[in-house]
Enzyme design. Structure first.
Site, PDB file in Angstrom:
ATOM      1  N   ASP A  13      13.752  62.097  -0.083  1.00 43.75           N
ATOM      2  CA  ASP A  13      14.318  61.103  -0.969  1.00 43.75           C
ATOM      3  C   ASP A  13      13.946  59.722  -0.417  1.00 43.75           C
ATOM      4  O   ASP A  13      13.475  59.597   0.715  1.00 43.75           O
ATOM      5  CB  ASP A  13      15.838  61.292  -1.028  1.00 43.75           C
ATOM      6  CG  ASP A  13      16.488  60.404  -2.063  1.00 43.75           C
ATOM      7  OD1 ASP A  13      15.838  60.087  -3.075  1.00 43.75           O
ATOM      8  OD2 ASP A  13      17.648  60.013  -1.843  1.00 43.75           O
ATOM      9  N   ASP A  15      15.817  56.187  -1.616  1.00 43.87           N
ATOM     10  CA  ASP A  15      17.007  55.339  -1.493  1.00 43.87           C
ATOM     11  C   ASP A  15      17.999  55.962  -0.522  1.00 43.87           C
ATOM     12  O   ASP A  15      18.437  57.094  -0.713  1.00 43.87           O
ATOM     13  CB  ASP A  15      17.680  55.160  -2.861  1.00 43.87           C
ATOM     14  CG  ASP A  15      16.807  54.401  -3.843  1.00 43.87           C
ATOM     15  OD1 ASP A  15      16.327  53.324  -3.475  1.00 43.87           O
ATOM     16  OD2 ASP A  15      16.607  54.889  -4.964  1.00 43.87           O
ATOM     17  N   ASP A 209      20.007  62.107   1.302  1.00 45.77           N
ATOM     18  CA  ASP A 209      21.332  61.621   1.694  1.00 45.77           C
ATOM     19  C   ASP A 209      22.423  62.056   0.729  1.00 45.77           C
ATOM     20  O   ASP A 209      23.579  61.701   0.918  1.00 45.77           O
ATOM     21  CB  ASP A 209      21.322  60.082   1.792  1.00 45.77           C
ATOM     22  CG  ASP A 209      21.179  59.408   0.433  1.00 45.77           C
ATOM     23  OD1 ASP A 209      20.364  59.893  -0.391  1.00 45.77           O
ATOM     24  OD2 ASP A 209      21.875  58.412   0.178  1.00 45.77           O
TER      25      ASP A 209
END
Length: 267
Positions: A13, A15, A209
């Site tokens: 990922d 962000d 996250d």
């Protein structure tokens, strides 16, 4: 424990994993260098639909990290591919930024704000009460509702920002229609990521996250998963879910330390 040295591919990922806003996170430069030096296949698989692959490359370059365009795949590209296969030559009313609009154009999908086949929503500054009202009435009149990704929020430098799932919610509530989301954890996007890497799921690691997109996507795809605490999650977050990450790390820099035997990933 994950033996990172034995893994062939890494799906990450962006962000909250690679950056917050316009700030590169600690350990990212070392992590990307390790991937490149060890000939690992890697892909930045982001649910953010706003930016094109070229823009994502330029963003990282401004922060001192040079990653070729072919290492990025976005929920905008996944959405355009889904529509291209489902209804070739269809028309859409789209609310979003260049990443989404360019992907739709490149897939041969036409823009139509009168009687489109689909209403497609992504993140973007063009989202307004006017565009929301237009989208609601087009869906009421028969257009199918598609969202680029189901994320409710995303990390920014000074907090969080509403993401696509939050922007789609008012349309769902006003129309009583549920959106189909093309981004993670949709298996279509994950299968595309693995295909682009040329990896079997057992050879790949998902790094993210978010439990509700990254980790569940990896779990359902049969990949090992790394939850990093550099974004929206902390060590208490996994307790809220039935599925668990393979390992929890502070950030991607610890992947390099683990690969070098400097970190115990049994924690």
């Amino acid at each position: 424990m994950i033996n990172f040295n034995e893994k062939k591919g890494f799906i990450c990922d962006m962000d909250g994993v690679i950056y917050h806003g316009n700030r590169l996170l600690p350990g990212v430069t070392e992590f990307v260098s390790w991937l490149q030096e060890n000939n690992k296949q890697y892909l930045f698989l982001t649910n953010n639909s706003g930016m094109t692959q070229k823009e994502l490359r330029q963003k990282l370059k401004r922060m001192g990290l040079d990653v070729p365009e072919e290492h990025f795949y976005t929920s905008a590209l996944a959405t355009a591919e889904f529509l291209r296969k489902q209804a070739p030559g269809c028309s859409v009313y789209a609310v979003g930024e260049a990443g989404l609009l360019n992907a739709l154009y490149d897939a041969g999908i036409m823009m139509n704000d009168v009687n489109p086949d689909y209403v497609v929503i992504g993140e973007g500054r063009t989202y307004s009460l006017e565009s929301l009202t237009k989208a609601v009435n087009l869906v009421r009149n028969g257009a199918k509702l598609v969202g680029a990704n189901p994320d409710i929020s995303g990390p920014i430098e000074d907090g969080i920002a509403p993401a696509c799932g939050a922007l789609v919610a008012p349309i769902e509530m006003a129309t009583g229609k549920k959106a189909y989301f093309c981004g993670k954890p949709n298996p279509l996007m994950m299968r595309t990521g693995l295909r682009l890497l040329g990896c079997h799921s057992e050879e790949a690691v998902i790094v993210g996250d978010r439990m509700d997109t990254d980790i569940v996507a990896g779990t359902e795809s049969g990949c090992d998963t790394v939850l990093v605490l550099s974004g929206i999650s902390d060590r208490t977050t996994p307790a809220k879910f039935a599925y668990q990450p393979t390992v929890i790390l502070e950030g991607v820099g610890e992947i390099v330390k683990a690969a070098r035997g400097e970190l115990n990933t049994n924690e």
